[in-house]
Design a protein around this motif. Structure first.
Motif, PDB file in Angstrom:
ATOM      1  N   GLU A   1       0.943  -1.143  -0.011  1.00 40.91           N
ATOM      2  CA  GLU A   1       0.047   0.082   0.110  1.00 40.91           C
ATOM      3  C   GLU A   1       0.820   1.235  -0.014  1.00 40.91           C
ATOM      4  N   ILE A   2       1.950   1.349   0.702  1.00 43.97           N
ATOM      5  CA  ILE A   2       2.945   2.327   0.523  1.00 43.97           C
ATOM      6  C   ILE A   2       3.448   2.403  -0.660  1.00 43.97           C
ATOM      7  N   PHE A   3       3.832   1.294  -1.326  1.00 39.86           N
ATOM      8  CA  PHE A   3       4.497   1.552  -2.611  1.00 39.86           C
ATOM      9  C   PHE A   3       3.587   2.129  -3.647  1.00 39.86           C
ATOM     10  N   GLY A   4       2.190   1.809  -3.239  1.00 37.72           N
ATOM     11  CA  GLY A   4       1.305   2.377  -4.253  1.00 37.72           C
ATOM     12  C   GLY A   4       1.027   3.811  -4.090  1.00 37.72           C
ATOM     13  N   LEU A   5       1.076   4.337  -2.920  1.00 41.75           N
ATOM     14  CA  LEU A   5       1.229   5.829  -2.518  1.00 41.75           C
ATOM     15  C   LEU A   5       2.510   6.494  -3.333  1.00 41.75           C
ATOM     16  N   LEU A   6       3.691   5.792  -3.200  1.00 38.74           N
ATOM     17  CA  LEU A   6       4.825   6.480  -3.495  1.00 38.74           C
ATOM     18  C   LEU A   6       4.832   6.327  -5.082  1.00 38.74           C
ATOM     19  N   GLU A   7       4.496   5.345  -5.765  1.00 35.31           N
ATOM     20  CA  GLU A   7       4.227   5.402  -6.909  1.00 35.31           C
ATOM     21  C   GLU A   7       3.430   6.745  -7.682  1.00 35.31           C
ATOM     22  N   ARG A   8       2.466   7.200  -6.949  1.00 33.88           N
ATOM     23  CA  ARG A   8       1.768   8.255  -7.419  1.00 33.88           C
ATOM     24  C   ARG A   8       2.372   9.589  -7.015  1.00 33.88           C
TER      25      ARG A   8
END
Length: 449
Positions: free
Chosen positions: A138-145
């Motif tokens: 979930e953190i990776f998903g935020l960082l990708e954005r």
């Protein structure tokens, strides 16, 4: 202004306040530019975020600063002034739908909220961060954005969770990746020198300032500045940092010239800064300035399912560092069980240290399987079908048991070290950063010389 977490049927999400400027008159009518960072400049110069070519616009006409109250417009001493809804202003907060007049050009303010769904990423890695648990993905998903934006990040988490690794990963994935990445550990710099470390100083500014020195803000120009352990920053210096973050201009200690800087700021702390604000240990306005996008890294004990993947990743890195070309060591089921049973108060950093010591021991023994250098203290009780760690002799004292382990490690390590250098004690001592005579003494003690 910071992001707001919301919940809905589709899952958790964050709402990021955004603002766009739309040109509604002149030759560039219809042009639109989103205010992406904390500072947005308008003018005729190509260095501005919104470049207006009209002859009545000054090179650096005005700027918009984002803070906890909203978007603050400032005139920069322009020739023809800056107006909001027909009234000339030097400094004023913008309202939705307001019309800014810059020279003869009219620009409309269009604030909006961007909702970002916190959907787990398909990736199990983001830069040097590794994880397959839902929280990490979930953190990776935020960082990708948000990595490609200029948004300021505030990273929280216990010591050793990987805050520095996260900051470097965001920089590498950003549009500033070709620029510098500068780190300032606010807890490691002497209080009297932290201002110079951040902003630089002029020659003669204080005792010992024998020459002009650039600070971290200047060195990070067009790149990223990582302020580690920001909670350790002295309260007296926090207003100066806030001012620089708002204006993106610094003044060296002992200097009078204001120097513009173009940087992205990422801050980190193992303290609860909200609690520090309540205790009057940290300024509230600085907290809001830094926490545009807050990211909290979980401790390793809360994502034990990531330990096998992390261990493989770290062992590969250790092998590349110590034995280039050698295959990484394998992990047995019992070793993984022992690693999973430990509570890891030092988090990923502690895991790496344990694996590095064990890798040295295993290489020295000529084993292709990782052998833990000793039992891991604490942790959960392992399952009955597996045993976490080695057998011990109940008849021996703690002192004798420890001495045996240390002697065994010492002998295996020295054998491995000398084998790497074909028995050359001097070369082996240099690599291990040991005294040559002491290494020779150890080799003789264990019958290796």
């Amino acid at each position: 202004m910071s992001v707001t977490a919301v919940a809905g049927e589709a899952g958790r999400a964050i709402t990021v306040p955004r603002c766009a400027l739309v040109v509604i008159s002149g030759d560039q009518k219809g042009a639109e530019q989103t205010i992406d960072g904390d500072l947005f400049r308008v003018g005729k110069s190509g260095d501005n975020d919104l470049v207006l070519s009209d002859s009545t616009v000054s090179r650096e006409h005005c700027e918009i600063v984002r803070d906890q109250k909203g978007y603050l417009l400032r005139d920069l001493g322009s020739t023809n002034g800056t107006l909001i809804d027909g009234s000339e202003v030097r400094e004023a907060y913008l309202q939705a739908g307001a019309v800014i007049t810059v020279g003869r050009v009219e620009v409309k303010v269009r604030p909006y909220d961007e909702r970002i769904e916190l959907l787990p990423s398909e990736r199990t890695r983001f830069g040097g961060l590794v994880g397959q648990e839902p929280g990490m993905r979930e953190i990776f998903g935020l960082l990708e954005r948000i990595a490609a934006t200029h948004a300021t990040l505030l990273i929280g988490g216990e010591t050793g969770t990987g805050k520095d690794v996260l900051a470097r990963a965001v920089h590498a994935e950003s549009t500033r990746s070709d620029g510098p990445f500068i780190v300032v550990d606010c807890g490691a710099v002497v209080g009297s020198l932290i201002e110079s470390e951040l902003f630089g100083h002029e020659k003669g500014a204080f005792t010992g300032a024998v020459e002009r020195r650039q600070g971290a803000f200047e060195l990070a120009h067009r790149g990223t500045l990582f302020l580690d352990e920001i909670g350790e920053l002295p309260l007296s210096l926090q207003p100066k940092l806030l001012r620089v973050l708002e204006t993106r201009r610094i003044r060296r200690v002992g200097g009078s010239e204001e120097i513009p800087v173009d940087i992205r700021v990422i801050a980190a702390s193992n303290r609860n800064l909200r609690l520090e604000v309540e205790r009057d240990k940290f300024r509230e306005d600085l907290f809001f300035r830094l926490s545009v996008v807050p990211v909290a890294l979980p401790p390793l004990r809360e994502r034990r399912g990531d330990i096998p993947l992390l261990a493989e990743h770290l062992l590969s890195a250790i092998a590349a560092e110590h034995d280039p070309g050698a295959p990484p060591l394998t992990l047995s089921a019992s070793t993984l069980d022992a690693l999973g049973a430990h509570d890891w108060p030092g988090n990923v950093r502690e895991l790496r240290n344990v694996l590095e010591r064990a890798a040295l021991l295993s290489r020295a023994a000529g084993s292709q399987e990782l052998m833990l250098a000793g039992p891991l203290p604490g942790g959960r009780k392992p399952s009955s079908s597996r045993q976490a760690g080695p057998d011990f002799d109940a008849t021996k004292s703690y002192r004798d048991t420890r001495a045996e382990w240390e002697a065994d490690f010492e002998q295996r390590y020295v054998r491995w070290l000398l084998a790497r250098h074909e028995g050359n004690v001097s070369a082996a001592a240099r690599e291990a950063e040991m005294d040559r005579k002491y290494l020779h003494k150890l080799a003789k003690k264990h019958g290796l010389k």
